[in-house]
Design a protein around this motif. Sequence first.
Motif, mmCIF file in Angstrom:
data_model
loop_
_atom_site.group_PDB
_atom_site.id
_atom_site.type_symbol
_atom_site.label_atom_id
_atom_site.label_comp_id
_atom_site.label_asym_id
_atom_site.label_seq_id
_atom_site.Cartn_x
_atom_site.Cartn_y
_atom_site.Cartn_z
ATOM 1 N N MET A 1 4.258 25.393 -11.238
ATOM 2 C CA MET A 1 4.402 24.053 -10.663
ATOM 3 C C MET A 1 5.810 23.485 -10.914
ATOM 4 O O MET A 1 6.506 23.073 -9.977
ATOM 5 N N GLY A 2 6.198 23.515 -12.215
ATOM 6 C CA GLY A 2 7.519 22.992 -12.552
ATOM 7 C C GLY A 2 8.603 23.745 -11.809
ATOM 8 O O GLY A 2 9.544 23.158 -11.258
ATOM 9 N N LEU A 3 8.436 25.055 -11.770
ATOM 10 C CA LEU A 3 9.436 25.881 -11.103
ATOM 11 C C LEU A 3 9.500 25.562 -9.613
ATOM 12 O O LEU A 3 10.577 25.440 -9.028
ATOM 13 N N LEU A 4 8.309 25.411 -9.014
ATOM 14 C CA LEU A 4 8.255 25.143 -7.584
ATOM 15 C C LEU A 4 8.925 23.812 -7.241
ATOM 16 O O LEU A 4 9.767 23.719 -6.338
ATOM 17 N N LEU A 5 8.559 22.777 -8.025
ATOM 18 C CA LEU A 5 9.138 21.447 -7.798
ATOM 19 C C LEU A 5 10.656 21.478 -7.930
ATOM 20 O O LEU A 5 11.383 20.927 -7.098
ATOM 21 N N ALA A 6 11.115 22.144 -9.002
ATOM 22 C CA ALA A 6 12.561 22.217 -9.231
ATOM 23 C C ALA A 6 13.224 22.918 -8.046
ATOM 24 O O ALA A 6 14.289 22.500 -7.575
ATOM 25 N N GLY A 7 12.567 23.984 -7.568
ATOM 26 C CA GLY A 7 13.113 24.702 -6.423
ATOM 27 C C GLY A 7 13.200 23.796 -5.205
ATOM 28 O O GLY A 7 14.198 23.769 -4.490
ATOM 29 N N ILE A 8 12.138 23.024 -4.987
ATOM 30 C CA ILE A 8 12.121 22.118 -3.828
ATOM 31 C C ILE A 8 13.240 21.085 -3.927
ATOM 32 O O ILE A 8 14.007 20.863 -2.981
ATOM 33 N N PHE A 9 13.377 20.490 -5.125
ATOM 34 C CA PHE A 9 14.434 19.488 -5.292
ATOM 35 C C PHE A 9 15.817 20.123 -5.137
ATOM 36 O O PHE A 9 16.740 19.520 -4.597
ATOM 37 N N GLY A 10 15.950 21.348 -5.646
ATOM 38 C CA GLY A 10 17.228 22.047 -5.520
ATOM 39 C C GLY A 10 17.581 22.283 -4.063
ATOM 40 O O GLY A 10 18.703 21.999 -3.619
ATOM 41 N N VAL A 11 16.610 22.767 -3.299
ATOM 42 C CA VAL A 11 16.857 23.028 -1.877
ATOM 43 C C VAL A 11 17.118 21.717 -1.140
ATOM 44 O O VAL A 11 18.024 21.625 -0.295
ATOM 45 N N LEU A 12 16.357 20.693 -1.504
ATOM 46 C CA LEU A 12 16.556 19.369 -0.910
ATOM 47 C C LEU A 12 17.997 18.914 -1.098
ATOM 48 O O LEU A 12 18.649 18.388 -0.180
ATOM 49 N N SER A 13 18.474 19.125 -2.309
ATOM 50 C CA SER A 13 19.837 18.734 -2.648
ATOM 51 C C SER A 13 20.841 19.474 -1.761
ATOM 52 O O SER A 13 21.803 18.886 -1.258
ATOM 53 N N LEU A 14 20.585 20.759 -1.533
ATOM 54 C CA LEU A 14 21.493 21.552 -0.691
ATOM 55 C C LEU A 14 21.428 21.088 0.769
ATOM 56 O O LEU A 14 22.463 20.975 1.442
#
Lengths: 666, 666
Positions: A1-14
Amino acid sequence: MGLLLAGIFGVLSLIFAVALSISILKRDQGTERMKKIAKAIQDGALAFLLEEYRTMYLWVIIFAILIGIVISPYVAVFFALGTIFSTLSGFFGMYIATRASVRTTNAATKSTGEALFVAFSGGSVMGLTVTGLGVVGSLLTYFISVKFLPQVSPLVAVTGYSIGASFVALFARVGGGIYTKAADVGADLVGKVEAGIPEDDPRNPAVIADNVGDNVGDIAGMGADLYESYVGSITAAIILGTLTLGNNASTYIYLITGYGILSSIVGVISSLVASKINIAPQKALNIGSVIANIFAIIVFFIISKGIPNGTNYFVAIITGLLIGLAIGFITQYFTSANPIVEIAKSSSEGGAATTILSGMAVGMESTFIPLLLIAIGIIISYRFSGLFGIALAGLGMLSTLGISLSVDAYGPIADNAGGIAEMSHLSHEVRERTDTLDALGNTTAAMGKGFAIGSAALTALALFSSYIQSMQMDTLNVMSPYTISGMFVGTSLPFLFSALAIMAVSRSAGYMVEEVRRQFREIPGLMSGKADPDYKKCISISTKGALKSMILPSLIAVVSPFAGLIIFMSYGKEFTGGLLAGALLSGVILAIYMANAGAAWDNAKKFIEQGNFGGKGSEAHRASVVGDTVGDPLKDTAGPSINILIKLMTTISLLFGPHIVKFLVK
Amino acid sequence: MGLLLAGIFGVLSLIFAVALSISILKRDQGTERMKKIAKAIQDGALAFLLEEYRTMYLWVIIFAILIGIVISPYVAVFFALGTIFSTLSGFFGMYIATRASVRTTNAATKSTGEALFVAFSGGSVMGLTVTGLGVVGSLLTYFISVKFLPQVSPLVAVTGYSIGASFVALFARVGGGIYTKAADVGADLVGKVEAGIPEDDPRNPAVIADNVGDNVGDIAGMGADLYESYVGSITAAIILGTLTLGNNASTYIYLITGYGILSSIVGVISSLVASKINIAPQKALNIGSVIANIFAIIVFFIISKGIPNGTNYFVAIITGLLIGLAIGFITQYFTSANPIVEIAKSSSEGGAATTILSGMAVGMESTFIPLLLIAIGIIISYRFSGLFGIALAGLGMLSTLGISLSVDAYGPIADNAGGIAEMSHLSHEVRERTDTLDALGNTTAAMGKGFAIGSAALTALALFSSYIQSMQMDTLNVMSPYTISGMFVGTSLPFLFSALAIMAVSRSAGYMVEEVRRQFREIPGLMSGKADPDYKKCISISTKGALKSMILPSLIAVVSPFAGLIIFMSYGKEFTGGLLAGALLSGVILAIYMANAGAAWDNAKKFIEQGNFGGKGSEAHRASVVGDTVGDPLKDTAGPSINILIKLMTTISLLFGPHIVKFLVK
């Protein structure tokens, strides 16, 4: 979950970064002359970066092969991923920045708010790209090694990735730093001091090289640098967290990182809106930072509440965040206010010599409180969460890097916009607007440097602790002759490194001065503005100087851990432990000294240029230019590279140490 | 037996010093004008020293009372003995030096050899006094505590004595250093750079203050400083030797020390004879050093052969001696030859800014090999004789201090003799002779500094080990958050200390510049030589600056060990251990950096003055004067004081630490 969320926020940022980039590129570039000049700078920067990458990637390949043989081919791939993402951070950030600056100039013909909007958009692209790529790359590495590569420890994988980031950052900082300062010093010494023409005057043959330098050094170099810091802080936290808490730690860490990015995005949007509705620049930037940090603190608290011992971790994170802020404020004090008035005063009283002396003294004095704060931060975060706490404090300091880097990177864009305004003969008013934005950038840059140094100290210390554990030492005893000997040698490495970097700048600047003098002398009609100078010649001098001189200092970081481990055999782990500790201690203080002395000289000069102690053209001004010139390679070449040096030395020891010891001491 | 012999050699050394003094005082002082000028310098120096002592002894008394209450009144007396002998070393050395210099000028009217004889006699008085008093005081302390004071451990007694020596040395170095550099910088900036008059020109109002400064800083300051180093190395050896070998160790150590003094006496006589029979100056000085060192090595070998494990001790001693020599040669390389040509070249190419940058780079680069050598020295001496070996290496380095200090102290005498020649309008030939001797002094001074720094590192490390043992810690673990925090804070103390010292010089020099400018402007006929300047005003500026500013930096050394121990309670011993280690590491490297950068700038300027890169009066020369001026407080105020700072911090912790811990942690 944490990993997925972080990934989503990271991609969002990009995605947000790409959207901002498109909106920037759509804007008008202004007059033909502006376009032509901007093109020259863009092409010059691109040409240098490609050359730099060619030289650098030769070493990347060699080192990747070494990792592949000694450690594992998979780790070599993660290392390569780190180098590529790091390169991308710098390159993409700079690509947009060089395009944002000319559009900032054009926007400045309308209003300051509009110019701020464009410049800050450009800076945000950098901030969001660096943090987005940082977290995505780290996640990929961690996730792949956990899911698909049972034979590779995820801790080793993220270490390899982190080394890749540091490796490129060191070359980019040193190479870019030498390039930009050779051009800057060369341009200033002949242009400002001898010929008496203003900064960014198009008659100065080194002016394009100088502007290119701002982009490859202050922007691409800074991007790679902070990418490295960001990745390093995540890596240290993952390693120490996993050793303390097992695999659950990574979820927590990526959650913190992910929500840190989200906070930054919120902050960036706030600042963009604020500048759009014409709030005063300083306030507009502050709003974003304040909102992002408050948002982050609240979210971090909620996340931490939900896990065992979470409040203790939260305290460690907040300690880091607050210590970072405090160091930033101290940095601001020593690079403005009383200290710079003192320096300016000694410029007017004793000339260049006392200017240098008082700036040195200010720089040295300014190291005490930050180191005291770091010490306090270590003790508090350790008491609450052990060694993991120290890593968390480093993570906390950089958790909102997205917003602080956006503010940081906006400075050089505004600076460049001013240069383009000057060279394009735009009205005085335009230049004044960009100058306002530029001056603001200097203050925020000082804050940013405080964070970078503080986090480097904590991250390096956390990585250093991991090294000691990975070598299966319970303690590192200062009383061992091998440890203390390593400490003595380690202490000298940042000095040696700085000497090489400064010498490279000084030497290249010398050639630049000769070339600029020659052109003034030999090109008829140059001073009267009837003939164009030969910009290319100056660009080539900076390029050659940078490429030739960036290898040796960088090798110090790579070779020294191996040397210690191999020479001292079974005592090698102690010697290298001492070496890392010594380099950490002297590296941190030298970095603070150089950053602050350099900024103080710079600002003392600006203070005089505002009309104090005789203003521009006075004896005091001439002396202050000497101070500024001396400070340049300190604050922009050697100083920021040291942060990377100490981390790279530590991660390399961490990755290779156990293997070398196993091989040698059987 | 060992103690008796050492006492005899110590007293012999003092008798020889007195005999030399009498023979110097009997010589002719030359013309009336020479006498008048020499008198002005002598009176100025005396007046300042008395003022300095008054300020300093206030603190001596306070500290003695503190020792008396916390430790024991007897130890307070030994502390006082240390302060008095240290004061005497500086004072007596300087008293003779100020009288030797005018007689050297007069001798230079006859021949270079004659002048060398007088100047070297003066230097030898210093060398023999410092070592003679050093060993006699240490012996007295040790002997009295062993024979008559069963309640006082002899180790505590010699520590108290050593703190006295360091205490006075720190004040003398900082105070004298600020005095001399404020005057020097002030005199140079207006005289050489603005008014274009040569060094030591009597029209310069700061010229007497400058010459007084050479005596109170370079001579009295250096005397107290090296007395401190010498006593420190003996103390460290006694403490660690006793802990390892029991009371027999002291016999061995005093034998080594005693025969070191005898070797120095032999060396001094050889050099005196050599200069009397007109051997070339460089050779004449070398002869003494070579003979003394060979003599010492042979005797040390014979002494060591006779005791168990003696060969191992001998190796440690010789390691120290050789490492000291090697550091000396490295220092010589970096402050002459290629590096200074590079600096001079950058003076001519880029002006003041690149001069500063290249000098900084040379200074930083020059730290690597000495620290590597120190590391090697630590490992070798430890492998042969354990911690005691490290102390022995420090002792070995300074065993022939008598001769090396004689050579060292002769430099400023020759320098002053030149000044007097200039001010007395003697013939050009006389000045040329003293200049030859002065230049020679610079080379030997660089060697001397190498020894001083190397021995400081080893001595401080040995004392630091004693501290760790006295606090009943087996190890000092870098991984403890208290240790590493202490290290961070400790690292910053030498920087803070240097900042205060440099700022004091810069500030006082600023006042001096204003005053000199004022006198040139307001005293009619000064430039044409028809009116005399007001020397006293300048003397008073230097005096006030020195007295006001010497307290705060010195207090760092005294207060910081207490602060750490008291604040951190039961963790205080770890924190303070880290503090001492951090200060040791950053102190040693900073001291080397400052000494070498300063000497390199100085010599680059001299190289240009010899006619290179345009010679005197050229742009390059002007730039090189800036470099020299920046280097002055680094190499003569902050740099040499740091050596004392780190040892004083360590001995104070060693003396008070166990008592504070016992009191707080019950």
